[in-house]
Design an enzyme around this catalytic site. Structure first.
Site, PDB file in Angstrom:
ATOM      1  N   CYS A  56      -7.712   1.609   1.180  1.00 53.84           N
ATOM      2  CA  CYS A  56      -7.297   2.239   2.430  1.00 53.84           C
ATOM      3  C   CYS A  56      -7.002   3.714   2.167  1.00 53.84           C
ATOM      4  O   CYS A  56      -6.787   4.129   1.020  1.00 53.84           O
ATOM      5  CB  CYS A  56      -6.034   1.570   2.967  1.00 53.84           C
ATOM      6  SG  CYS A  56      -6.255  -0.163   3.405  1.00 53.84           S
ATOM      7  N   GLU A  58      -4.349   5.368   2.640  1.00 51.99           N
ATOM      8  CA  GLU A  58      -3.054   5.579   1.998  1.00 51.99           C
ATOM      9  C   GLU A  58      -3.146   5.417   0.483  1.00 51.99           C
ATOM     10  O   GLU A  58      -2.512   6.156  -0.271  1.00 51.99           O
ATOM     11  CB  GLU A  58      -1.999   4.604   2.549  1.00 51.99           C
ATOM     12  CG  GLU A  58      -1.701   4.782   4.022  1.00 51.99           C
ATOM     13  CD  GLU A  58      -2.543   3.880   4.923  1.00 51.99           C
ATOM     14  OE1 GLU A  58      -2.069   3.537   6.013  1.00 51.99           O
ATOM     15  OE2 GLU A  58      -3.676   3.511   4.532  1.00 51.99           O
TER      16      GLU A  58
END
Length: 137
Positions: A56, A58
């Site tokens: 992801c 993040e």
């Protein structure tokens, strides 16, 4: 769960939205993230989707930050492509963010309900990886 709210870093949201608009293309890169370090630097990243799974935005950001010498993040936000706005972190990202940065604030919500909350509030009663590590001698 006691949700504490903090100042919302709108500059951070704008940075992630800019990356989502200008760098996310097709199905491979659909999310952007931006984080501010304690010393004020902003780091950005995009996800790397693949049918076998993929990190992801993040998680890519954690690596990008380390590559730039940024190890102490204060606040993070993820924004979706196609003007989807702020997107909360998935469960895996919540756990990793908590393990790496237990004092991190995460920007969540939509429209008029944007807020910054401690990562621990997004993962109540969580497993804390650091609590189960043996002390190095």
């Amino acid at each position: 769960m006691t949700t504490q709210t903090h100042h919302v870093d709108h500059e951070l949201i704008q940075a992630a939205a800019h990356i989502a608009r200008t760098r996310c293309r097709g199905d491979n890169h659909t999310m952007a993230a931006a984080a501010r370090s304690r010393d004020g630097r902003i780091v950005t990243a995009v996800n790397a989707y693949h049918f076998t799974g993929g990190p992801c935005a993040e998680l890519v950001l954690i690596g990008a930050a380390a590559a730039q010498g940024v190890y102490d993040l204060d606040t993070i936000v993820a924004v979706g492509d196609r003007e989807r706005g702020v997107v909360p972190p998935c469960g895996r990202c919540r756990q990793v963010l908590l393990d790496y940065f237990p004092a991190l604030k995460v920007i969540v919500g939509s429209d008029d309900h944007i807020r910054a909350v401690p990562i621990a509030d997004l993962l109540p009663e969580s497993y804390v990886w650091a609590d189960h590590q043996l002390d190095a001698e």
